[in-house]
Design an enzyme around this catalytic site. Sequence first.
Site, mmCIF file in Angstrom:
data_model
loop_
_atom_site.group_PDB
_atom_site.id
_atom_site.type_symbol
_atom_site.label_atom_id
_atom_site.label_comp_id
_atom_site.label_asym_id
_atom_site.label_seq_id
_atom_site.Cartn_x
_atom_site.Cartn_y
_atom_site.Cartn_z
ATOM 1 N N ASP B 244 0.804 -1.334 0.015
ATOM 2 C CA ASP B 244 -0.149 0.024 0.080
ATOM 3 C C ASP B 244 0.884 1.114 -0.004
ATOM 4 O O ASP B 244 1.608 1.422 0.923
ATOM 5 C CB ASP B 244 -0.953 -0.037 1.235
ATOM 6 C CG ASP B 244 -1.607 1.131 1.481
ATOM 7 O OD1 ASP B 244 -1.821 2.132 0.496
ATOM 8 O OD2 ASP B 244 -2.309 1.258 2.606
ATOM 9 N N HIS B 417 -3.637 4.605 6.557
ATOM 10 C CA HIS B 417 -2.712 4.183 5.970
ATOM 11 C C HIS B 417 -1.150 4.177 6.641
ATOM 12 O O HIS B 417 -1.084 5.425 7.066
ATOM 13 C CB HIS B 417 -2.622 4.663 4.712
ATOM 14 C CG HIS B 417 -3.870 4.385 3.726
ATOM 15 N ND1 HIS B 417 -4.203 3.157 2.884
ATOM 16 C CD2 HIS B 417 -5.265 5.051 3.760
ATOM 17 C CE1 HIS B 417 -5.334 3.157 2.441
ATOM 18 N NE2 HIS B 417 -5.970 4.470 2.969
#
Lengths: 604, 604
Positions: B244, B417
Amino acid sequence: MSIKNQQKEVHGKGPAVRREKNTDIKKPKTEEVSAVKVVDSSEVVKAKKEEKMYVIPLGGLDEVGKNMTLVQYRDEIIILDAGLTFPDDELLGIDLVIPDFSYIESNKNKIKGLFITHGHEDHIGGIPYLYNKIDKSVPMYGGKLTLALAKSKFDNPGFSKVLPKMKEIKGRSKIKVGKYFTVEFIKVTHSIADAYALAITTPAGVIVHTGDFKIDLTPVDGVGVDFSRLAQLGDQGVDLLLSDSTNSEVEGFTPSEKSVGEAFRQEFEKAKGRIIAASFASHIHRLQQIIDVAHQYKRKIAIDGRSMVRVFEIASKLGYLKIPEGLMVSLHEVGKLKEDKVVILCTGTQGEPLAALSRIAKDMHKHIKLRKGDTVIISATPIPGNERAVYNNINNLLKHDAEVVFRKIAGIHVSGHASKDEQKLMLNLIKPRHFMPVHGEYKMLKAHKQTAIETGVVEKKILIAVNGSKIEVTKSYAKIAGKVSAGAILVDGLGVGDIGNIVLRDRQQLGQDGVVIVVLTISKETGMILAGPDIVTRGFVYSRESEKMINEAALCIKEKLKSYEEKKITEWAALKTVTKDVASKYFYDKIQRNPVILPIIMEV
Amino acid sequence: MSIKNQQKEVHGKGPAVRREKNTDIKKPKTEEVSAVKVVDSSEVVKAKKEEKMYVIPLGGLDEVGKNMTLVQYRDEIIILDAGLTFPDDELLGIDLVIPDFSYIESNKNKIKGLFITHGHEDHIGGIPYLYNKIDKSVPMYGGKLTLALAKSKFDNPGFSKVLPKMKEIKGRSKIKVGKYFTVEFIKVTHSIADAYALAITTPAGVIVHTGDFKIDLTPVDGVGVDFSRLAQLGDQGVDLLLSDSTNSEVEGFTPSEKSVGEAFRQEFEKAKGRIIAASFASHIHRLQQIIDVAHQYKRKIAIDGRSMVRVFEIASKLGYLKIPEGLMVSLHEVGKLKEDKVVILCTGTQGEPLAALSRIAKDMHKHIKLRKGDTVIISATPIPGNERAVYNNINNLLKHDAEVVFRKIAGIHVSGHASKDEQKLMLNLIKPRHFMPVHGEYKMLKAHKQTAIETGVVEKKILIAVNGSKIEVTKSYAKIAGKVSAGAILVDGLGVGDIGNIVLRDRQQLGQDGVVIVVLTISKETGMILAGPDIVTRGFVYSRESEKMINEAALCIKEKLKSYEEKKITEWAALKTVTKDVASKYFYDKIQRNPVILPIIMEV
């Protein structure tokens, strides 16, 4: 009037008024008089007690842009700035937005002058539109660069070729207009040269408008904020301060423009290939620093972008840009130079689709193909609303394997507006009796209000107004006392104000779901349908399947119309309504879309 | 398969492979075999040397959203996630965007399973569209919450009522599909419960896909990252890591979700009136913290916003949200409670025009009228592109004299994130032979690449791919070896993929300058014009002056057509072209606008 003379006028006035923190001190009457005496006393119209003047902002409140403020005393009005703003996404197809001038139009004969604080679009962009509405004989005052930029704005079809009288001012210039007004220009620093605050004196009191400002203690051109004059005004007593709120949510002190020069130097030091630097065209100091660093590193500069070319012409001619001989080359010549000898200076920091940087990013530039080894410096931050476009540019630039320098952290850009601590300093210098934050969205005005309270301004002496507020100012109070018509006039092409909510709503719907046109030809005599319904669409669907759907829709409409024929209903309005209803319902049920449905009936 | 068993399978494998900084170490052959042995050895199809598998991202590269990746080995394919993305401003009228499934369609019979990392729209939103193209018998694997959310996506016209087989997994669940694939779910933390990384093993090697993740060391639900399993995989050897990149431009370590609870507590402590808290509906942990703090401060919660209501239903039923009895009230009941006993929990953090918070801000909410004393907490940051809408909301909220808590600095939101340091930690755990940053715009992928280099991954072993890249992975190399068709399919209403560039271009032009329709009726026999040209416009101009302009335009067209009649030119195409040209030129010269010009000829 020389600076020396002005200083003499001002020195030796009564003792400074001390404002105590959070205390609402009434000034002694003698002080009030001394404030008025700043203007040459022989010419002063004697102020009666509680004389009133009015401040009327026509733009710049609850928004960033189209700054414009009126000050009215009795039957005289002066205008401070006349800016434009660029439309947000909802104003489809609109090129720019200017303030509603209708209050000015209906008070035309009262206008005594236009005073411009500096030459940014949001302060000068509305000027030619304004002069389409007011007398050309109304004089315009501003710094040399400001006037030159404002002049260039008239160079467009739709504007008079006869320019208004433009009168150049300097720091501490005092302009008397009408019977009552004296306007003084006081130097401040900002992201363009020739930026001034204004002190407006009438028999009813003194107003200071900061214009846009920051407090740059090491300005690139060496011309800093005129602290001394601001402080004198503060000592003499200012009834109302209007101050720039753009950065009022930002803590601390905005760094000096000079720090950007150092950041550029570091990037030039590292760069092995070509350097492409993007900046706002009007940012003369930024451009000067890039010129200086390029010269130091023996690079040549080519410029690109219409507004950049224009600003270079104007600013170098007037001496605001100092360009070493032989530094500039044309874009065509760039290819002949060694890569480490090149700087391309261009527009497009906001991701504007047609600007030079965007064309470079999308590989659509005639002369410049980006390649590995190039360094792209984006010397600005995205204005809210432009983020997506700016990031798209950055992604595209990176795909060409160029180094892209764009983070705020790299010091490659600083703001031109005062942060909280500078706003506090301004409030400390001016010590206003009343305060009104201007130039900013509501959240910024509100933050500025909070900052003012922290410096000791009493909350109830702070006004948050809106465009069109009529603020009554006297020596003892300032309050919102009424309202004039104000708003946004949309400019699309050569049309000014011919687009309103209905057109915009149609554009919205057309843009979302397209248009479906249903045409019928009917007989003038019998009312019978001779041809149609034919359906034409644009922006609606596009696929092989849709042909079937369109035919089916036409059939549905036809059947419904047949039942109308049988009932001998032939009024156009009825036929149009039923056509629209059947088509709308059909397409929504079928595909859940709401195109604009336009029934057209032709009669033969 | 229980966790205990799985651990047993994994423990006691050969020594960890040490990657040295910037050195490309070839693993000894024995190591390569042991990596394969993770899968129950009795069922392993013996790997030949240099077996190949393919990773094919269909979405999520060079963009944020519509994440989807295929892994192919011989004639078997598995799908990882099937997300959607929301359109940017240029995609006028488009509701959502899904990946191009054509490669999947043409390899339908190879598909063995769909593995979902977590339940966010950009990972599950495309699933019902996908199952319109593939066999319902393809099983779908995911956490309990993920599956429940995915299931709710099918509840829309246009989707089959027959749902695919959904198989619930837990951390360390190992799923065998087809002859070759083993997929293991490994717990990570993210801004939604039930988030997993995936380890995919085929005879050609091992791939780890992180899904979306952060490394929350104090997760709200106590279920943290499965470091042990990630480290084991790293020790055994991972051929390719997909990780990610969303926050790869952010320095440091993303703060724990728990810190947001503390920030909420501080705001609740201060608040005297009602609290309106806006959050992403899917952010279960955030919602749980708001529930907990509300309970602590003896406030009741009313929820508003369709997706918020849906998530509350699903998550509380499945036990992901723990709601104290009597805490929830309906919006209708809120008015009966004391102001300091109320929390309204709603959607709209991104300024979506119809979301609850936007309606409250614009004073268009049926039940909630904002007033002084209310505190509005916006627990999110604007996604790039949404800034303007979010700030407009904030300005409107402030105008009601509400306290608005929205700055990142207030700690009222943290990202879901991984920032740079967490990305480094992941790279240290997995120690991949090859690395491919995923989930992010190009600039993010590039920043993640730089981070990987810093942790010791050799630059040439890092792949930056695009959607549609076919990445060949073996035990000794990974490279982009080809390309499949990939792209964006636009969904507008019930239409999927029936809108392309032409329709969008028309919408753009319609939205910018409107449409001008010019209708003629001509005689079938003589070709003579019987009626018209009549002009109808929409979204073009709207003012008294424009009537004159329209009539003048019609006259110009008529004259031109007359000259055609005289020359006996009666072809429709020619008449249409000349009509269009005359109208275009007329309007551009007159007003500098470019409406869509639609000539329509009716024949009777």
